[in-house]
Design a protein around this motif. Structure first.
Motif, PDB file in Angstrom:
ATOM      1  N   GLN A 117       0.839  -1.189   0.000  1.00  0.00           N
ATOM      2  CA  GLN A 117       0.000   0.000   0.000  1.00  0.00           C
ATOM      3  C   GLN A 117       0.878   1.244   0.000  1.00  0.00           C
ATOM      4  N   PRO A 118       0.390   2.303  -0.650  1.00  0.00           N
ATOM      5  CA  PRO A 118       1.202   3.520  -0.680  1.00  0.00           C
ATOM      6  C   PRO A 118       1.340   4.124   0.714  1.00  0.00           C
ATOM      7  N   ASN A 119       2.508   4.693   0.969  1.00  0.00           N
ATOM      8  CA  ASN A 119       2.736   5.395   2.230  1.00  0.00           C
ATOM      9  C   ASN A 119       2.123   6.782   2.205  1.00  0.00           C
ATOM     10  N   HIS A 120       2.038   7.325   1.024  1.00  0.00           N
ATOM     11  CA  HIS A 120       1.587   8.703   0.898  1.00  0.00           C
ATOM     12  C   HIS A 120       0.915   8.866  -0.461  1.00  0.00           C
ATOM     13  N   ILE A 121      -0.182   9.583  -0.502  1.00  0.00           N
ATOM     14  CA  ILE A 121      -0.850   9.895  -1.756  1.00  0.00           C
ATOM     15  C   ILE A 121      -0.872  11.407  -1.894  1.00  0.00           C
ATOM     16  N   PHE A 130      -7.362  16.434 -11.772  1.00  0.00           N
ATOM     17  CA  PHE A 130      -6.424  16.151 -10.691  1.00  0.00           C
ATOM     18  C   PHE A 130      -5.758  14.808 -10.926  1.00  0.00           C
ATOM     19  N   VAL A 131      -4.550  14.690 -10.440  1.00  0.00           N
ATOM     20  CA  VAL A 131      -3.786  13.457 -10.536  1.00  0.00           C
ATOM     21  C   VAL A 131      -3.441  13.016  -9.122  1.00  0.00           C
ATOM     22  N   ALA A 132      -3.578  11.731  -8.871  1.00  0.00           N
ATOM     23  CA  ALA A 132      -3.162  11.163  -7.586  1.00  0.00           C
ATOM     24  C   ALA A 132      -1.853  10.435  -7.801  1.00  0.00           C
ATOM     25  N   GLU A 133      -0.827  10.870  -7.096  1.00  0.00           N
ATOM     26  CA  GLU A 133       0.465  10.188  -7.143  1.00  0.00           C
ATOM     27  C   GLU A 133       0.588   9.349  -5.889  1.00  0.00           C
ATOM     28  N   MET A 134       0.812   8.064  -6.075  1.00  0.00           N
ATOM     29  CA  MET A 134       0.953   7.160  -4.940  1.00  0.00           C
ATOM     30  C   MET A 134       2.433   6.883  -4.720  1.00  0.00           C
ATOM     31  N   LEU A 135       2.892   7.241  -3.550  1.00  0.00           N
ATOM     32  CA  LEU A 135       4.304   7.074  -3.217  1.00  0.00           C
ATOM     33  C   LEU A 135       4.460   5.884  -2.282  1.00  0.00           C
ATOM     34  N   TYR A 136       5.406   5.025  -2.620  1.00  0.00           N
ATOM     35  CA  TYR A 136       5.650   3.822  -1.827  1.00  0.00           C
ATOM     36  C   TYR A 136       6.983   3.947  -1.123  1.00  0.00           C
ATOM     37  N   ALA A 137       7.045   3.389   0.054  1.00  0.00           N
ATOM     38  CA  ALA A 137       8.299   3.388   0.799  1.00  0.00           C
ATOM     39  C   ALA A 137       9.237   2.364   0.199  1.00  0.00           C
TER      40      ALA A 137
END
Length: 78
Positions: A5-9, A65-72
């Motif tokens: 799961q992404p850490n931050h969106i 809008f764009v959602a960027e999903m950042l993973y650790a």
């Protein structure tokens, strides 16, 4: 590495450089999600419409809008 799961969106306004990816997502959504509700001819019309928008390079006034999903990265901590 397996990502769960992404850490931050991060939500942001779409930029011109996002254009091709947005069109790819639209195309995939039409082909996959609409296939249950529309016949092949109707789907092709929808695909032609988004392709025409893409090829014309027209600047639209839509707010996207764009959602960027950042993973650790568990190895480096980022």
């Amino acid at each position: 590495m397996t990502k769960t799961q992404p850490n931050h969106i991060k939500i942001r306004l779409a930029q011109p450089q996002d254009r091709n990816q947005i069109f790819d997502i639209q195309r995939d959504a039409i082909q996959i999600l609409c296939s249950r509700d529309y016949n092949p001819e109707q789907i092709q019309v929808l695909l032609n419409d988004i392709q025409l928008d893409k090829s014309q390079g027209e600047e639209r006034k839509d707010i996207v809008f764009v959602a960027e999903m950042l993973y650790a990265d568990f190895c480096s901590g980022y």
